[in-house]
Enzyme design. Structure first.
Site, PDB file in Angstrom:
ATOM      1  N   HIS A 163      -2.539   7.872   6.809  1.00  0.00           N
ATOM      2  CA  HIS A 163      -1.494   8.669   6.254  1.00  0.00           C
ATOM      3  C   HIS A 163      -2.173  10.015   5.409  1.00  0.00           C
ATOM      4  O   HIS A 163      -1.494  10.961   5.546  1.00  0.00           O
ATOM      5  CB  HIS A 163      -0.912   7.934   4.928  1.00  0.00           C
ATOM      6  CG  HIS A 163       0.489   7.034   5.461  1.00  0.00           C
ATOM      7  ND1 HIS A 163       1.447   7.679   6.005  1.00  0.00           N
ATOM      8  CD2 HIS A 163       0.571   5.680   5.046  1.00  0.00           C
ATOM      9  CE1 HIS A 163       2.208   6.673   6.227  1.00  0.00           C
ATOM     10  NE2 HIS A 163       1.860   5.441   5.889  1.00  0.00           N
TER      11      HIS A 163
ATOM     12  N   CYS B 294       5.709  -0.235   7.284  1.00  0.00           N
ATOM     13  CA  CYS B 294       5.385   1.158   6.720  1.00  0.00           C
ATOM     14  C   CYS B 294       6.668   1.381   6.109  1.00  0.00           C
ATOM     15  O   CYS B 294       7.737   1.424   6.270  1.00  0.00           O
ATOM     16  CB  CYS B 294       4.909   2.338   7.463  1.00  0.00           C
ATOM     17  SG  CYS B 294       4.631   3.905   6.746  1.00  0.00           S
ATOM     18  N   LEU B 295       6.631   1.821   4.605  1.00  0.00           N
ATOM     19  CA  LEU B 295       7.549   2.101   3.784  1.00  0.00           C
ATOM     20  C   LEU B 295       8.357   3.181   4.094  1.00  0.00           C
ATOM     21  O   LEU B 295       9.529   3.642   3.864  1.00  0.00           O
ATOM     22  CB  LEU B 295       6.817   2.393   2.274  1.00  0.00           C
ATOM     23  CG  LEU B 295       6.708   1.045   1.618  1.00  0.00           C
ATOM     24  CD1 LEU B 295       6.209   1.290   0.041  1.00  0.00           C
ATOM     25  CD2 LEU B 295       7.895  -0.025   1.503  1.00  0.00           C
TER      26      LEU B 295
ATOM     27  N   GLN C 110       3.279   9.846   1.239  1.00  0.00           N
ATOM     28  CA  GLN C 110       4.724   9.121   1.153  1.00  0.00           C
ATOM     29  C   GLN C 110       5.500   9.445   0.086  1.00  0.00           C
ATOM     30  O   GLN C 110       6.551   8.954  -0.203  1.00  0.00           O
ATOM     31  CB  GLN C 110       4.445   7.679   1.223  1.00  0.00           C
ATOM     32  CG  GLN C 110       3.614   7.359   2.431  1.00  0.00           C
ATOM     33  CD  GLN C 110       3.701   5.677   2.601  1.00  0.00           C
ATOM     34  OE1 GLN C 110       2.662   5.326   2.222  1.00  0.00           O
ATOM     35  NE2 GLN C 110       4.294   5.016   3.411  1.00  0.00           N
TER      36      GLN C 110
ATOM     37  N   HIS D 138      -4.307   1.726   7.399  1.00  0.00           N
ATOM     38  CA  HIS D 138      -2.954   2.357   7.510  1.00  0.00           C
ATOM     39  C   HIS D 138      -2.934   3.389   6.575  1.00  0.00           C
ATOM     40  O   HIS D 138      -2.482   4.605   6.997  1.00  0.00           O
ATOM     41  CB  HIS D 138      -2.359   1.032   7.309  1.00  0.00           C
ATOM     42  CG  HIS D 138      -0.576   1.750   7.219  1.00  0.00           C
ATOM     43  ND1 HIS D 138       0.220   1.142   8.436  1.00  0.00           N
ATOM     44  CD2 HIS D 138       0.206   2.383   6.554  1.00  0.00           C
ATOM     45  CE1 HIS D 138       1.536   1.747   8.091  1.00  0.00           C
ATOM     46  NE2 HIS D 138       1.273   2.547   7.016  1.00  0.00           N
ATOM     47  N   GLU D 139      -3.394   3.186   5.213  1.00  0.00           N
ATOM     48  CA  GLU D 139      -3.083   4.287   4.033  1.00  0.00           C
ATOM     49  C   GLU D 139      -4.250   5.559   4.344  1.00  0.00           C
ATOM     50  O   GLU D 139      -3.675   6.596   4.066  1.00  0.00           O
ATOM     51  CB  GLU D 139      -3.136   3.499   2.775  1.00  0.00           C
ATOM     52  CG  GLU D 139      -2.244   2.488   2.453  1.00  0.00           C
ATOM     53  CD  GLU D 139      -0.890   2.946   2.570  1.00  0.00           C
ATOM     54  OE1 GLU D 139      -0.596   3.936   2.612  1.00  0.00           O
ATOM     55  OE2 GLU D 139      -0.160   1.870   2.923  1.00  0.00           O
TER      56      GLU D 139
ATOM     57  N   GLY E 214       0.794  -1.139   0.086  1.00  0.00           N
ATOM     58  CA  GLY E 214       0.169   0.046  -0.237  1.00  0.00           C
ATOM     59  C   GLY E 214       0.944   1.196  -0.147  1.00  0.00           C
ATOM     60  O   GLY E 214       1.979   1.077   0.491  1.00  0.00           O
TER      61      GLY E 214
HETATM   62 ZN    ZN Z   1       2.704   3.651   5.825  1.00  0.00          ZN
END
Ligand code: ZN
Length: 197
Positions: free
Chosen positions: A153, A107-108, A50, A149-150, A45
């Protein structure tokens, strides 16, 4: 085009995304670039924040995950999660359903950092797709976790905000180090810009 993924300590991760009023060619290009970026980073995701864009665009691809199941219902009928991928959600709105479930998350924007996070087991999702068409569905399992999660963000909320105090305390030295590295890299980039122009 693969975009740089920003890491913890970059202020854009705390910015709220603007709602997308219209799916313009610029938004479509962003979606295509985010897709390439997510795949290159082996993510499931990615949110626009990000890649340093403050708009409510997130995308998902769970096809490579075989060991963490998801459920999906469209119009009240079970649907195939793999066939639903890749999934683009614009301006997603979530309605909570089901009991809280604790599971591992990464998380990236937090490379190499993983923690157990408690989230709702199921959510109802209403959003626009990449063509600007309304989509609604109900999901559970990993897909529900990834979407929560996204969507966080897109509102400037990070998974560290959802960690228990104990887990966050244990990770604090790593978080501090990452934050300091990100800020130092931003400073270096700023200096380069002021030197060259
Ligand atoms: Zn993340």
């Amino acid at each position: 085009m693969i975009l740089p993924v920003v890491t913890y300590g970059h202020p854009v991760l705390r910015a709220k995304g603007a709602r997308v009023q219209q799916v313009t060619p610029a938004i479509k290009r962003l979606v295509a670039d985010m897709y390439e970026t997510m795949h290159a980073a082996h993510g499931i995701g990615l949110a626009a924040q990000q890649v340093a864009q403050t708009v409510q665009v997130a995308l998902f691809d769970l096809r490579d995950v075989k060991d963490r199941p998801s459920t999906l219902e469209v119009d009240g009928h079970p649907a195939d999660v793999e066939a639903f991928m890749p999934l683009v959600l614009i301006n997603p709105e979530l309605q909570p359903l089901g009991d809280p479930v604790t599971g591992p998350e990464g998380c990236l924007s937090f490379p190499e950092i993983f923690a157990d996070i408690t989230r709702l087991g199921m959510v109802d999702v209403a959003a626009l797709d990449q063509e600007g068409r309304p989509v609604t569905f109900r999901c559970g399992g990993l897909l529900s976790r990834a979407i929560q999660h996204e969507t966080d963000h897109l509102h400037g909320i990070l998974f560290i905000d959802r960690m228990s105090r104990k887990v966050k305390e244990e990770l604090q030295p790593e978080l501090d180090r990452l934050q300091a590295e990100t800020k130092a890299a931003l400073k270096r980039a700023e200096r380069q810009v002021s030197q060259t122009g």
